[in-house]
Design an enzyme around this catalytic site. Structure first.
Site, PDB file in Angstrom:
ATOM      1  CG  HIS A 197      54.233  29.754  47.616  1.00 28.14           C
ATOM      2  ND1 HIS A 197      53.317  28.474  48.015  1.00 28.14           N
ATOM      3  CD2 HIS A 197      53.853  29.548  46.025  1.00 28.14           C
ATOM      4  CE1 HIS A 197      52.318  28.659  46.994  1.00 28.14           C
ATOM      5  NE2 HIS A 197      52.541  29.198  45.707  1.00 28.14           N
ATOM      6  CB  THR A 244      58.090   2.360  22.469  1.00 28.12           C
ATOM      7  OG1 THR A 244      56.671   3.333  23.064  1.00 28.12           O
ATOM      8  CG2 THR A 244      58.144   2.319  21.080  1.00 28.12           C
ATOM      9  N   GLY A 267      53.061   1.750  32.585  1.00 26.18           N
ATOM     10  CA  GLY A 267      53.370   2.721  32.873  1.00 26.18           C
ATOM     11  C   GLY A 267      53.172   3.626  31.850  1.00 26.18           C
ATOM     12  CG  HIS A 327      52.187  34.173  45.155  1.00 28.36           C
ATOM     13  ND1 HIS A 327      50.545  33.664  44.846  1.00 28.36           N
ATOM     14  CD2 HIS A 327      52.283  32.811  45.185  1.00 28.36           C
ATOM     15  CE1 HIS A 327      50.194  32.456  44.935  1.00 28.36           C
ATOM     16  NE2 HIS A 327      51.359  32.018  45.103  1.00 28.36           N
ATOM     17  CD  GLU A 328      55.588  32.260  42.734  1.00 30.71           C
ATOM     18  OE1 GLU A 328      56.381  30.631  43.350  1.00 30.71           O
ATOM     19  OE2 GLU A 328      55.171  31.833  41.660  1.00 30.71           O
TER      20      GLU A 328
END
Ligand code: ADP
Ligand code: ZN
Length: 603
Positions: A430, A212, A205, A426-427
Site C-alpha cells: 500500500h 449534546t 451532524g 501487504h502493508e
C-alpha cells in the site's frame, strides 16, 4: 366514564360491540344452558315411567320425546322408537299431551341468566374499554396507574454548567447559537422590534461531535434550566404513553420558562410518517403531540427546543416546516484546528507532559470525532497510570489513537511467521504504491501488531491540512493504493489472501462514486446515477438509473479497478528491491514511521 377525554373511536363503537356480545350470548349460550336441565334417558326408562304413571307432561317431537315427571320439576328426553301403542298407553297413564313442554327453569334463575349476567359482561367490557381509551388519551386517570409522567430530567441552573468555552472548535455552530443565548438573556429586546425566535433548532451532524454539549452550553451561557430527554425514551410499550410524556414535558418547561428543552435522537420519533398499514401508531401519536405542543405556544414564551439528529433526511417534513424546527445548525466532524483544540480542552483535565505536540496528534487522528478525541486523551492517561508514570506523554497519546481507532493490541494473537511476512508485504505494498505515485511521505506509521478490532496491521494515514477537492487522478491513485496490498502479495508470493477484503470494499466504493456521483466516467457525462442517503452515518446510496445502465456501471467499475490494480502491480515490480527491503524492515521492527520509510526508499 364521563371523564374520558377525546377518545379515538366513538363510544357507540364499544357499546355496539357489547350489544353484539349480548345478542350472541342469548342466541348461542342460552339454549345450551336451558338444555342442561333436560336429562337424556333410554327408552326403557320412559316405558317404565309410563307404566308407573309417573309421566306428567309429554311432547312427541319428530326426532325425540320430551317428558316430565309427575311433579314437573324434572324434564327428560329420549329417542323415538317404532312403538304403535305408545299414545294409548300414555293416555291411559294419565299423562298430559302438550306441544310445548316447559323446559325452563325457575323464573328467578332465568332472569338472572338471560339479563343480569349479560348485563355484567356488558358493563365489564364498557369499563375496560373506557380505561383503555383513557390511557390512550393519556388523561388524568392514567395517573392512578403511576404511568404517563415524563422522565424529563431537570438540570438546575448552576454556574458550574457547561459553557461555550468547553466546546472546542465548532465555531460556526457556536456563532449560530449565540443569538439564542442573547434572546434568552433579554427577550424584551426582540419583542420590542417584533422579532420572534425560532421555536425549534435542529443540531445536525455525525455522532459524537458535541451536539449534546452545545445544547447544554446554550443553557449554561443563558443561565436557564435545561430539560433533556432522548427521542427513544418517548417510544414506550403502551400506545399513548409517549404523547402523554410530551405533554408533561412541555407543561414542566412552560412553568420554568425561559428554558431549553433538548430532545436527543429526535429521529426516533420524528421519522417520516409513511402512512403504511401497521405503521408505528405510538410513534406517530407522539410526533403529533410534539407538533401540537410546538404550535401551541405563542412565539415569545421563552421555551426554546433544541433537537439533535444524525439523519436529518429521515425526518418528517411536518417537523421541519416554518414555526417548528425551521433552523438547522450543522455540527460537523472537527477539522485539524478543531481537533487540536478539542485535544487541548480535554488534556486540561489530565496531567500531560509540557512538550506534547497536539498539532501532530491532531494530524494523526484525522477523521476522529470529538468524542473519540476525548477518548484518546483519556486512554493516554490510563496508559500512563498503567506504566506507573505521573504524566501522559506524547507517546501515550500516539498509541492511544491506535487504541481508540483500531482497538487494543492483541497480546496473545500470534501470527505464524509466514502470516507476519504476508502482512508486512501487504502493508508496504500500500505505502509503496502511494509513495511512488505522489512522491511524498505516504503514511505516518505502519504497525503489524494485531488489533482487537481484527485488523492485522494498521496504517496511520497522513493528513496535510484540509483538502476539499479531489481530482480524477488523485482518486485513481487512491484506488491504486488500495489495491497495492493485494498486488504486493501477488508479486511476491504468487498467491493471494483474505487480508484485502476491506481494501476491496473501499476501492469499489471510490470507483463507483467516480462513475455514479462525480461524473468522471466519460460516458455518462454529468448525470447522477445515485442519490446519497444517511449522509452522516456512512452514506448509503441508492441507484437511480435503469437496469441496463446499472449493468454498464458495474462493468465500468470493474474496468476502472482492474486498471489501477495493474498499475499498482507494475509499480511494485519496478521497485521490487525496495519492496523487499522495506518489508523486511517492517517484519523485523513491527513498526515503521513515515520518515524511516522515506529514508529507506531514497537511500
Ligand atoms: P453528540 O451529542 O453529538 O453525539 P456529545 O455532545 O454527546 O456528542 O459528545 C460526546 C463527548 O465528546 C462529550 O462529552 C465531549 O467529551 C466530547 N466532545 C465532542 N465534541 C466536542 C467538542 N467540540 N469539544 C469538546 N469535547 C467534545
Ligand atoms: Zn490492505
Amino acid at each position: 366514564m364521563n371523564e374520558v377525554k377525546n377518545p379515538k373511536k366513538p363510544l357507540i363503537y364499544y357499546y355496539g360491540i357489547a350489544l353484539l356480545v349480548l345478542i350472541l350470548f342469548n342466541f348461542l349460550a342460552m339454549p345450551y344452558i336451558m338444555q342442561e336441565r333436560v336429562e337424556e334417558v333410554d327408552y326403557g326408562t320412559f316405558m317404565t315411567m309410563t307404566e308407573k304413571k309417573d309421566v306428567g307432561e309429554v311432547e312427541l317431537q319428530d326426532n325425540q320425546i320430551l317428558f316430565s315427571n309427575k311433579s314437573g320439576d324434572k324434564v327428560y328426553k329420549t329417542g323415538i322408537l317404532n312403538d304403535p301403542g305408545l299414545v294409548d298407553r300414555l293416555h291411559a297413564s294419565g299423562a298430559k299431551f302438550t306441544s310445548e313442554i316447559v323446559t325452563e327453569m325457575s323464573p328467578a334463575l332465568s332472569i338472572l341468566l338471560t339479563w343480569a349476567l349479560p348485563m355484567l359482561i356488558f358493563i365489564g367490557i364498557g369499563q375496560y374499554m373506557a380505561r383503555k381509551m383513557a390511557r390512550k388519551a393519556g388523561g388524568q386517570n392514567s395517573m392512578m396507574f403511576g404511568m404517563g409522567k415524563s422522565n424529563a430530567k431537570v438540570y438546575v441552573k448552576s454556574s458550574a454548567g457547561i459553557k461555550f468555552s468547553d466546546v472546542a472548535g465548532e465555531d460556526e455552530a457556536k456563532e449560530n447559537l449565540t443569538e439564542i443565548v442573547e434572546y434568552l438573556h433579554d427577550p424584551g429586546k426582540y419583542k420590542e422590534i417584533g422579532a420572534s425566535m425560532p421555536k425549534g433548532i435542529l443540531l445536525v451532524g455525525p455522532p459524537g461531535t458535541g451536539k449534546t454539549m452545545l445544547a447544554k452550553a446554550v443553557a449554561g451561557e443563558a443561565d436557564v434550566p435545561f430539560f433533556s430527554i432522548s427521542g427513544s425514551e418517548f417510544v414506550e410499550m403502551f400506545v399513548g404513553m409517549g404523547a402523554s410524556k410530551v405533554r408533561d414535558l412541555f407543561k414542566q418547561a412552560k412553568e420554568k420558562a425561559p428554558c431549553i428543552v433538548f430532545i436527543d435522537e429526535i429521529d426516533a420519533i420524528g421519522k417520516k410518517r409513511d402512512g403504511q398499514l401497521g405503521g408505528n401508531d405510538e410513534r406517530e401519536q407522539t410526533l403529533n403531540q410534539l407538533l401540537t405542543e410546538m404550535d401551541g405556544f405563542e412565539g415569545n414564551n421563552g421555551v426554546i427546543i433544541l433537537a439533535a439528529t444524525n439523519r436529518p433526511e429521515s425526518l418528517d417534513p411536518a417537523l421541519l416546516r416554518p414555526g417548528r424546527f425551521d433552523r438547522r445548525v450543522p455540527v460537523e466532524l472537527p477539522d485539524l484546528k478543531g481537533r487540536q483544540e478539542i485535544l487541548q480542552v480535554h488534556a486540561k483535565k489530565i496531567r500531560v507532559d509540557r512538550n506534547v505536540d497536539f498539532l501532530k496528534i491532531a494530524r494523526m487522528a484525522s477523521g476522529a470525532s470529538g468524542a473519540e478525541l476525548a477518548n484518546i486523551v483519556n486512554e493516554a492517561a490510563l496508559r500512563a497510570v498503567r506504566d506507573g508514570r505521573k504524566r501522559a506523554s506524547q507517546e501515550d497519546l500516539e498509541e492511544s489513537i491506535e487504541v481508540v481507532i483500531a482497538g487494543y493490541q492483541k497480546k496473545n494473537a500470534i501470527l505464524t511467521d509466514q502470516e507476519k511476512r504476508v502482512v508486512a508485504y501487504h502493508e508496504i505494498g500500500h505505502a509503496l504504491v502511494a509513495a511512488k505515485q505522489t512522491n511524498s511521505v505516504p503514511v505516518q506509521k505502519i504497525t503489524i501488531v494485531p488489533r482487537t478490532s481484527g485488523a492485522l496491521g494498521y496504517t496511520m494515514q497522513i493528513e496535510e491540512g484540509n483538502h476539499y477537492l479531489m481530482s480524477k487522478e488523485e482518486i485513481e491513485n487512491k484506488i491504486a493504493t488500495f489495491t497495492g496490498g493485494r498486488a504486493a502479495e501477488e508479486v511476491v508470493f504468487g498467491s493471494i489472501t483474505t487480508g484485502a477484503s476491506n481494501d476491496i470494499e473501499q476501492a469499489t466504493k471510490l470507483a463507483r462514486a467516480m462513475i455514479t456521483k462525480y461524473g468522471m466516467s466519460g460516458e455518462f457525462d454529468m448525470v447522477a446515477m445515485e442519490t446519497t442517503t444517511n449522509q452522516y452515518l456512512g452514506g448509503d446510496s441508492t441507484l437511480t438509473c435503469s437496469a441496463q445502465t446499472q449493468a454498464l456501471i458495474d462493468k465500468k467499475v470493474v474496468e476502472l479497478v482492474k486498471k489501477q490494480h495493474e498499475k499498482a502491480g507494475q509499480i511494485l515490480v519496478e521497485n521490487r528491491e525496495k519492496l523487499d527491503e522495506l518489508s523486511r524492515y517492517l517484519y523485523e521492527k513491527e513498526t515503521i514511521t513515515g520518515e524511516e520509510f522515506m529514508k529507506i526508499l531514497n537511500s
